[in-house]
Design a protein around this motif. Structure first.
Motif, mmCIF file in Angstrom:
data_model
loop_
_atom_site.group_PDB
_atom_site.id
_atom_site.type_symbol
_atom_site.label_atom_id
_atom_site.label_comp_id
_atom_site.label_asym_id
_atom_site.label_seq_id
_atom_site.Cartn_x
_atom_site.Cartn_y
_atom_site.Cartn_z
ATOM 1 N N PHE A 66 1.051 -1.003 -0.121
ATOM 2 C CA PHE A 66 0.005 -0.125 -0.077
ATOM 3 C C PHE A 66 1.143 1.296 0.290
ATOM 4 O O PHE A 66 1.846 1.436 -0.778
ATOM 5 N N GLU A 67 1.100 1.727 1.376
ATOM 6 C CA GLU A 67 2.180 2.622 1.535
ATOM 7 C C GLU A 67 3.242 2.523 1.259
ATOM 8 O O GLU A 67 4.831 1.963 0.944
ATOM 9 N N ASN A 68 3.323 0.976 2.458
ATOM 10 C CA ASN A 68 4.236 0.146 2.996
ATOM 11 C C ASN A 68 4.206 -0.353 2.565
ATOM 12 O O ASN A 68 3.023 -1.591 1.734
ATOM 13 N N ARG A 69 4.723 -1.519 3.171
ATOM 14 C CA ARG A 69 4.179 -3.096 2.395
ATOM 15 C C ARG A 69 4.070 -3.923 3.549
ATOM 16 O O ARG A 69 4.287 -3.869 4.424
ATOM 17 N N VAL A 70 2.751 -4.957 3.455
ATOM 18 C CA VAL A 70 2.195 -5.638 3.614
ATOM 19 C C VAL A 70 2.174 -7.404 3.607
ATOM 20 O O VAL A 70 2.175 -7.597 2.900
ATOM 21 N N PHE A 71 2.063 -7.664 4.718
ATOM 22 C CA PHE A 71 1.886 -8.614 4.930
ATOM 23 C C PHE A 71 0.150 -9.770 5.307
ATOM 24 O O PHE A 71 0.431 -9.529 6.452
ATOM 25 N N PHE A 72 0.603 -10.557 4.185
ATOM 26 C CA PHE A 72 -0.910 -11.114 4.776
ATOM 27 C C PHE A 72 -0.886 -12.359 4.886
ATOM 28 O O PHE A 72 0.025 -13.166 4.307
ATOM 29 N N ASP A 73 -1.309 -12.784 6.197
ATOM 30 C CA ASP A 73 -1.819 -14.560 6.196
ATOM 31 C C ASP A 73 -2.016 -15.705 5.317
ATOM 32 O O ASP A 73 -3.113 -14.668 4.861
ATOM 33 N N SER A 74 -2.178 -17.206 5.548
ATOM 34 C CA SER A 74 -3.238 -17.847 4.664
ATOM 35 C C SER A 74 -4.550 -17.091 4.871
ATOM 36 O O SER A 74 -5.405 -17.851 4.251
ATOM 37 N N VAL A 75 -4.655 -16.847 6.616
ATOM 38 C CA VAL A 75 -6.165 -16.268 6.359
ATOM 39 C C VAL A 75 -6.492 -15.268 7.793
ATOM 40 O O VAL A 75 -5.189 -14.872 8.253
ATOM 41 N N VAL A 76 -6.769 -14.673 7.457
ATOM 42 C CA VAL A 76 -7.071 -12.956 7.878
ATOM 43 C C VAL A 76 -8.738 -12.362 8.126
ATOM 44 O O VAL A 76 -9.475 -13.019 7.278
ATOM 45 N N LYS A 77 -8.725 -12.913 9.537
ATOM 46 C CA LYS A 77 -9.720 -12.427 10.799
ATOM 47 C C LYS A 77 -10.358 -11.544 11.243
ATOM 48 O O LYS A 77 -9.532 -10.409 11.500
ATOM 49 N N ALA A 78 -11.196 -10.509 10.882
ATOM 50 C CA ALA A 78 -11.767 -9.525 11.494
ATOM 51 C C ALA A 78 -13.116 -9.340 11.634
ATOM 52 O O ALA A 78 -13.891 -9.982 11.208
ATOM 53 N N ASN A 79 -13.879 -8.300 12.689
ATOM 54 C CA ASN A 79 -15.712 -8.069 12.991
ATOM 55 C C ASN A 79 -15.213 -7.051 11.752
ATOM 56 O O ASN A 79 -14.745 -5.715 12.019
ATOM 57 N N LEU A 80 -15.993 -7.751 10.640
ATOM 58 C CA LEU A 80 -16.723 -6.772 9.831
ATOM 59 C C LEU A 80 -18.461 -5.910 10.467
ATOM 60 O O LEU A 80 -18.961 -6.706 11.030
#
Length: 158
Positions: A66-80
């Motif tokens: 994005f502005e910096n590098r981001v790391f996505f794990d194989s599963v991303v979880k959150a409350n939407l």
């Protein structure tokens, strides 16, 4: 008269269908007041429970920018909820050579053009324009292994 009744029924049915019927996770994000580019193109699938728990599945861990590098794990979880991803797990952002977990992502006021990233030690405001399009996410083994070692505490033992 019959046509307008059918159209009304169709519109009501489309409003009551579950989120999984949306064509993609990116459409779901847009429908909840978030930019589509928060998550990469390489999404395998996702689930959204009635209470807002979102789980996004990727083929494997990967890096995007994005502005910096981001790391996505194989599963991303959150409350939407509308305008926010709260309690994010599986997403880290690089800040000054450190990988910091992203805890919350919030769009308080879409007209401001800003999005807030809570990275624990700080809150970072970025331009919403950085997140218009889903980024490409590339596996890069050397960086990924370094990230995994730090996450598991091996970085502190050096």
């Amino acid at each position: 008269m019959r046509f307008s009744a059918c159209l009304l029924l169709f519109l009501l049915a489309s409003l009551s269908t579950p989120a999984l019927s949306l064509s993609s996770i990116h459409d779901l994000l847009r429908s909840r007041g978030l930019p589509a580019g928060l998550l990469p193109r390489e999404i395998k699938s996702y689930t959204l429970s009635d209470d807002g728990r979102l789980e996004v599945f990727l083929d494997g861990p990967c890096l995007a920018k994005f502005e910096n590098r981001v790391f996505f794990d194989s599963v991303v979880k959150a409350n939407l909820t509308y305008g926010s991803l709260i309690g994010v797990v599986g997403l880290s952002q690089e800040e000054l050579f450190l990988w910091l977990p992203v805890k919350d992502i919030i769009v308080d006021d879409p007209t401001s053009g800003l999005i807030l990233f809570d990275i624990g030690v700080a809150h970072k405001q970025l331009s919403l324009s950085l997140f218009e399009d889903p980024p490409d996410c590339k596996p890069q083994q050397g960086v990924l292994m370094s990230h995994v070692r730090k996450e598991k505490g091996f970085g502190a033992r050096r």
